[in-house]
Design a protein around this motif. Structure first.
Motif, PDB file in Angstrom:
ATOM      1  N   TRP A 107       0.831  -1.206   0.000  1.00 43.16           N
ATOM      2  CA  TRP A 107       0.000   0.000   0.000  1.00 43.16           C
ATOM      3  C   TRP A 107       0.874   1.269   0.000  1.00 43.16           C
ATOM      4  N   LEU A 108       1.922   1.258   0.827  1.00 40.51           N
ATOM      5  CA  LEU A 108       2.840   2.417   0.861  1.00 40.51           C
ATOM      6  C   LEU A 108       3.499   2.605  -0.506  1.00 40.51           C
ATOM      7  N   TRP A 109       4.001   1.533  -1.075  1.00 41.25           N
ATOM      8  CA  TRP A 109       4.693   1.628  -2.370  1.00 41.25           C
ATOM      9  C   TRP A 109       3.728   2.068  -3.476  1.00 41.25           C
ATOM     10  N   TYR A 110       2.507   1.545  -3.401  1.00 40.25           N
ATOM     11  CA  TYR A 110       1.525   1.841  -4.445  1.00 40.25           C
ATOM     12  C   TYR A 110       1.123   3.312  -4.433  1.00 40.25           C
ATOM     13  N   ASN A 111       1.291   3.964  -3.280  1.00 38.84           N
ATOM     14  CA  ASN A 111       0.978   5.394  -3.165  1.00 38.84           C
ATOM     15  C   ASN A 111       2.203   6.278  -3.376  1.00 38.84           C
ATOM     16  N   ASP A 112       3.373   5.663  -3.609  1.00 36.55           N
ATOM     17  CA  ASP A 112       4.588   6.438  -3.871  1.00 36.55           C
ATOM     18  C   ASP A 112       4.452   7.036  -5.279  1.00 36.55           C
ATOM     19  N   ARG A 113       4.540   8.371  -5.367  1.00 42.46           N
ATOM     20  CA  ARG A 113       4.277   9.027  -6.672  1.00 42.46           C
ATOM     21  C   ARG A 113       5.237   8.550  -7.765  1.00 42.46           C
ATOM     22  N   ASP A 114       6.464   8.204  -7.396  1.00 39.24           N
ATOM     23  CA  ASP A 114       7.435   7.760  -8.418  1.00 39.24           C
ATOM     24  C   ASP A 114       7.081   6.370  -8.942  1.00 39.24           C
ATOM     25  N   VAL A 115       6.473   5.562  -8.116  1.00 36.17           N
ATOM     26  CA  VAL A 115       6.025   4.226  -8.550  1.00 36.17           C
ATOM     27  C   VAL A 115       4.721   4.371  -9.336  1.00 36.17           C
ATOM     28  N   ARG A 116       3.822   5.179  -8.801  1.00 42.88           N
ATOM     29  CA  ARG A 116       2.470   5.356  -9.345  1.00 42.88           C
ATOM     30  C   ARG A 116       2.470   5.978 -10.749  1.00 42.88           C
ATOM     31  N   ARG A 117       3.447   6.873 -10.964  1.00 43.16           N
ATOM     32  CA  ARG A 117       3.450   7.677 -12.188  1.00 43.16           C
ATOM     33  C   ARG A 117       3.237   6.836 -13.444  1.00 43.16           C
TER      34      ARG A 117
END
Ligand SMILES: CC(C)(COP(=O)(O)OP(=O)(O)OC[C@H]1O[C@@H](n2cnc3c(N)ncnc32)[C@H](O)[C@@H]1OP(=O)(O)O)[C@@H](O)C(=O)NCCC(=O)NCCS
Length: 192
Positions: free
Chosen positions: A29-39
């Protein structure tokens, strides 16, 4: 720390694919909300609440026939580094789509390349699919490289199809790989 031992489904040299555990979800969940991952994922602007993530986990479990999602774990130390999924599994037509992401701290170690290699084994040998495909934004060079190193070919481009925050409109590239092409890539050892 996990209380539960994780079953490993496919073992690679440096990473393996294992069963995604409920205890993994806070990290995912934390990673999925990371803008660099999400972009570079679908709906780059989205914000996910913890309950959304749990719901997603429950749905993936419930719809196991349509999706298979794996934890990508480092062999050394067994840390969770990311997830990889086989989606839209269509047995009638023999194809499925793959998608993946890694926590930023694990980028650049060729882990995604090995995770895709393992998931292709699963798709072609265990699910007996004919073809695997993936969608990538044109600016996501790392992901295109991961696919190309595994033998995928870019077969279609939708021009200026999605809006990527801070980058503008981007083309969407469709990559695909047939089972016989994958066998050739494996045989010539080209998927390092
Ligand atoms: C895309 C992603 C999975 C790649 O993971 P990774 O483990 O770092 O990838 P790998 O190390 O296996 O391979 C990356 C390749 O791209 C290359 N690369 C990375 N950035 C690059 C750039 N800007 N230009 C050119 N090549 C680049 C690397 O050099 C490597 O190629 P090489 O092995 O020939 O040197 C990871 O960056 C990620 O999770 N991104 C966010 C989510 C995402 O984009 N998911 C995919 C959606 S389609």
């Amino acid at each position: 720390m996990y209380n539960m031992q994780r079953p490993i489904i496919l073992k690679g040299k440096r990473v393996s694919l294992g069963v995604l555990l409920r205890e993994d979800i806070p990290k995912v969940w934390l990673w999925y909300n990371d803008r660099d991952v999400r972009r570079y994922l679908s709906s780059p602007d989205a914000v996910f609440y913890f309950e959304d993530e749990m719901e997603w986990y429950e749905r993936v479990k419930r719809e196991n026939e349509k999706h298979r999602v794996f934890a990508i774990v480092e062999n050394k130390g067994s840390s969770l580094v990311g997830i990889i999924g086989v989606h839209r599994i269509d047995h009638k037509n023999g194809h499925a789509e793959i998608g993946y992401f890694l926590s930023k701290e694990y980028w650049g170690k060729r882990y995604a390349t090995e995770a895709v290699k393992l998931v292709l084994d699963y798709c072609f040998k265990w699910l007996n699919l004919r073809k695997v495909y993936a969608r990538v934004y044109e600016c996501n060079i790392a992901s295109q490289r991961v696919l190309e190193k595994n033998g995928f070919k870019c077969v279609e481009r939708l021009r200026k199809h999605v809006h990527i925050p801070e980058e503008g409109f981007a083309d969407v590239l469709f990559y695909e790989l047939f089972k016989d092409e994958w066998e050739n890539v494996k045989n010539i050892g080209n998927n390092r």
